[in-house]
Design a protein around this motif. Sequence first.
Motif, PDB file in Angstrom:
ATOM      1  N   GLY A  93     -25.562   8.376  50.936  1.00 12.23           N
ATOM      2  CA  GLY A  93     -24.923   7.409  50.046  1.00 12.23           C
ATOM      3  C   GLY A  93     -25.695   7.338  48.744  1.00 12.23           C
ATOM      4  N   LYS A  94     -24.989   7.466  47.628  1.00 11.95           N
ATOM      5  CA  LYS A  94     -25.637   7.500  46.307  1.00 11.95           C
ATOM      6  C   LYS A  94     -26.237   6.135  45.981  1.00 11.95           C
ATOM      7  CE  LYS A  94     -24.511  10.170  42.298  1.00 11.95           C
ATOM      8  NZ  LYS A  94     -25.267  11.227  42.813  1.00 11.95           N
ATOM      9  N   GLY A  95     -27.445   6.172  45.430  1.00 10.67           N
ATOM     10  CA  GLY A  95     -28.121   4.953  44.993  1.00 10.67           C
ATOM     11  C   GLY A  95     -28.155   4.883  43.481  1.00 10.67           C
ATOM     12  N   TYR A  96     -28.324   3.657  42.957  1.00  7.70           N
ATOM     13  CA  TYR A  96     -28.302   3.464  41.506  1.00  7.70           C
ATOM     14  C   TYR A  96     -29.361   2.462  41.062  1.00  7.70           C
ATOM     15  CZ  TYR A  96     -23.770   5.791  41.559  1.00  7.70           C
ATOM     16  OH  TYR A  96     -22.773   6.704  41.717  1.00  7.70           O
ATOM     17  N   CYS A  97     -29.841   2.698  39.818  1.00  3.70           N
ATOM     18  CA  CYS A  97     -30.721   1.761  39.128  1.00  3.70           C
ATOM     19  C   CYS A  97     -29.981   1.247  37.912  1.00  3.70           C
ATOM     20  CB  CYS A  97     -32.007   2.458  38.653  1.00  3.70           C
ATOM     21  SG  CYS A  97     -33.140   2.890  39.963  1.00  3.70           S
ATOM     22  N   LEU A  98     -30.169  -0.019  37.617  1.00  7.10           N
ATOM     23  CA  LEU A  98     -29.618  -0.610  36.403  1.00  7.10           C
ATOM     24  C   LEU A  98     -30.799  -1.062  35.569  1.00  7.10           C
ATOM     25  CD1 LEU A  98     -27.123  -1.500  34.796  1.00  7.10           C
ATOM     26  CD2 LEU A  98     -27.247  -3.684  35.984  1.00  7.10           C
ATOM     27  N   LYS A  99     -31.014  -0.374  34.455  1.00  9.35           N
ATOM     28  CA  LYS A  99     -32.146  -0.670  33.566  1.00  9.35           C
ATOM     29  C   LYS A  99     -33.451  -0.746  34.361  1.00  9.35           C
ATOM     30  CE  LYS A  99     -29.381  -2.920  30.083  1.00  9.35           C
ATOM     31  NZ  LYS A  99     -29.135  -4.088  29.289  1.00  9.35           N
ATOM     32  N   SER A 100     -33.735   0.265  35.116  1.00 12.55           N
ATOM     33  CA  SER A 100     -34.968   0.425  35.903  1.00 12.55           C
ATOM     34  C   SER A 100     -35.049  -0.469  37.134  1.00 12.55           C
ATOM     35  CB  SER A 100     -36.213   0.185  35.033  1.00 12.55           C
ATOM     36  OG  SER A 100     -36.220   1.062  33.943  1.00 12.55           O
ATOM     37  N   LYS A 101     -34.014  -1.257  37.420  1.00 13.48           N
ATOM     38  CA  LYS A 101     -34.013  -2.091  38.617  1.00 13.48           C
ATOM     39  C   LYS A 101     -33.053  -1.470  39.631  1.00 13.48           C
ATOM     40  CE  LYS A 101     -32.722  -6.607  40.359  1.00 13.48           C
ATOM     41  NZ  LYS A 101     -31.919  -7.800  40.117  1.00 13.48           N
ATOM     42  N   LYS A 120     -22.162  -3.689  40.258  1.00 16.20           N
ATOM     43  CA  LYS A 120     -22.206  -3.516  41.721  1.00 16.20           C
ATOM     44  C   LYS A 120     -20.790  -3.443  42.288  1.00 16.20           C
ATOM     45  CE  LYS A 120     -26.587  -5.683  43.033  1.00 16.20           C
ATOM     46  NZ  LYS A 120     -27.184  -6.856  43.698  1.00 16.20           N
ATOM     47  N   ASP A 121     -19.901  -4.291  41.785  1.00 17.49           N
ATOM     48  CA  ASP A 121     -18.516  -4.271  42.246  1.00 17.49           C
ATOM     49  C   ASP A 121     -17.823  -2.968  41.841  1.00 17.49           C
ATOM     50  OD1 ASP A 121     -18.837  -6.775  43.372  1.00 17.49           O
ATOM     51  OD2 ASP A 121     -17.878  -7.845  41.707  1.00 17.49           O
ATOM     52  N   LEU A 122     -18.126  -2.461  40.655  1.00 16.85           N
ATOM     53  CA  LEU A 122     -17.507  -1.221  40.178  1.00 16.85           C
ATOM     54  C   LEU A 122     -18.030   0.010  40.903  1.00 16.85           C
ATOM     55  CD1 LEU A 122     -17.354  -1.878  36.328  1.00 16.85           C
ATOM     56  CD2 LEU A 122     -15.455  -1.909  37.950  1.00 16.85           C
ATOM     57  N   LEU A 123     -19.230  -0.083  41.494  1.00 14.92           N
ATOM     58  CA  LEU A 123     -19.785   1.061  42.227  1.00 14.92           C
ATOM     59  C   LEU A 123     -18.895   1.454  43.403  1.00 14.92           C
ATOM     60  CD1 LEU A 123     -23.635   0.410  42.270  1.00 14.92           C
ATOM     61  CD2 LEU A 123     -22.353   2.060  40.909  1.00 14.92           C
ATOM     62  N   VAL A 124     -18.217   0.493  43.986  1.00 13.35           N
ATOM     63  CA  VAL A 124     -17.307   0.782  45.099  1.00 13.35           C
ATOM     64  C   VAL A 124     -16.185   1.698  44.603  1.00 13.35           C
ATOM     65  CG1 VAL A 124     -15.705  -0.254  46.754  1.00 13.35           C
ATOM     66  CG2 VAL A 124     -17.858  -1.396  46.220  1.00 13.35           C
ATOM     67  N   ILE A 125     -15.666   1.411  43.420  1.00 11.74           N
ATOM     68  CA  ILE A 125     -14.605   2.235  42.842  1.00 11.74           C
ATOM     69  C   ILE A 125     -15.157   3.614  42.478  1.00 11.74           C
ATOM     70  CG2 ILE A 125     -12.991   2.440  40.903  1.00 11.74           C
ATOM     71  CD1 ILE A 125     -12.956  -0.682  40.893  1.00 11.74           C
ATOM     72  N   GLU A 150     -28.053   4.251  36.139  1.00  7.67           N
ATOM     73  CA  GLU A 150     -28.523   5.618  36.362  1.00  7.67           C
ATOM     74  C   GLU A 150     -28.519   5.900  37.857  1.00  7.67           C
ATOM     75  OE1 GLU A 150     -32.443   5.986  34.782  1.00  7.67           O
ATOM     76  OE2 GLU A 150     -31.831   5.509  32.743  1.00  7.67           O
ATOM     77  N   PRO A 151     -28.023   7.086  38.255  1.00  6.43           N
ATOM     78  CA  PRO A 151     -28.101   7.436  39.678  1.00  6.43           C
ATOM     79  C   PRO A 151     -29.546   7.744  40.055  1.00  6.43           C
ATOM     80  CG  PRO A 151     -27.142   9.242  38.415  1.00  6.43           C
ATOM     81  CD  PRO A 151     -27.333   8.106  37.465  1.00  6.43           C
ATOM     82  N   ILE A 152     -29.881   7.463  41.290  1.00  9.31           N
ATOM     83  CA  ILE A 152     -31.228   7.761  41.786  1.00  9.31           C
ATOM     84  C   ILE A 152     -31.221   9.199  42.304  1.00  9.31           C
ATOM     85  CG2 ILE A 152     -32.966   7.201  43.534  1.00  9.31           C
ATOM     86  CD1 ILE A 152     -31.892   4.307  43.458  1.00  9.31           C
ATOM     87  N   GLU A 153     -32.060  10.028  41.729  1.00  6.28           N
ATOM     88  CA  GLU A 153     -32.180  11.415  42.188  1.00  6.28           C
ATOM     89  C   GLU A 153     -33.082  11.410  43.415  1.00  6.28           C
ATOM     90  OE1 GLU A 153     -30.427  13.845  40.854  1.00  6.28           O
ATOM     91  OE2 GLU A 153     -29.640  12.471  39.331  1.00  6.28           O
ATOM     92  N   CYS A 154     -32.666  12.143  44.458  1.00  5.76           N
ATOM     93  CA  CYS A 154     -33.478  12.034  45.669  1.00  5.76           C
ATOM     94  C   CYS A 154     -33.675  13.337  46.446  1.00  5.76           C
ATOM     95  CB  CYS A 154     -32.905  10.961  46.585  1.00  5.76           C
ATOM     96  SG  CYS A 154     -31.219  11.222  47.068  1.00  5.76           S
TER      97      CYS A 154
END
Length: 182
Positions: free
Chosen positions: A145-153, A69-74, A111-115
């Motif tokens: 704003g790009k969304g992300y899942c981490l191992k399906s969460k 989550k912290d690295l997503l900002v970068i 994984e990025p959330i495709e939308c």
Amino acid sequence: MAADHGEPGILKLNTEIERLEKELAEQTNLAEERLEQLKYLQAEFDNFRKWSEKEKGSVITHANENLIKDLLVILDDFEQSLPSLEDEKNQKGVRMVYQKMVKILADYGLEPIECIGKKSDPHFHEVVCRKQCTDEPGTIVEEIGKGYCLKSKVIRPSKVMVAETISEEKGEKNGEREDNRD
């Protein structure tokens, strides 16, 4: 003489055999009880081991989730800076670093959330605005704003703009006022 000592000796042996058979039955029951206790303890230990491994995995996953989550900002900063780089040489270098970072995070399950073009789903998307257009209402027309899942969460939902039906009516609903002055 042997006959005189025979009957009491046989009685004594029979009594001893009965005592030994009774003791054997008691010891057999005790051994069976101990075996059941051992099986129970073994099952309890296996359950504890499984729980412990699951808990360890959960702690690692939670720690990874916070770091990612912290690295997503970068990652967002990289995505925003790439188009603004004028020097093609610098852009290639920054793009390489960005791609390495994306690959490392993907290896950890990000994984990025495709939308775009999909129906809005509150589990994956946060609707931040609407756009009047001809697309089916509720369809995502833009990713803000790009969304992300981490191992399906979902660790960060996509911020999206969704289609809204164009209304033919005039009035305050469409931001227009009917003027009744004659």
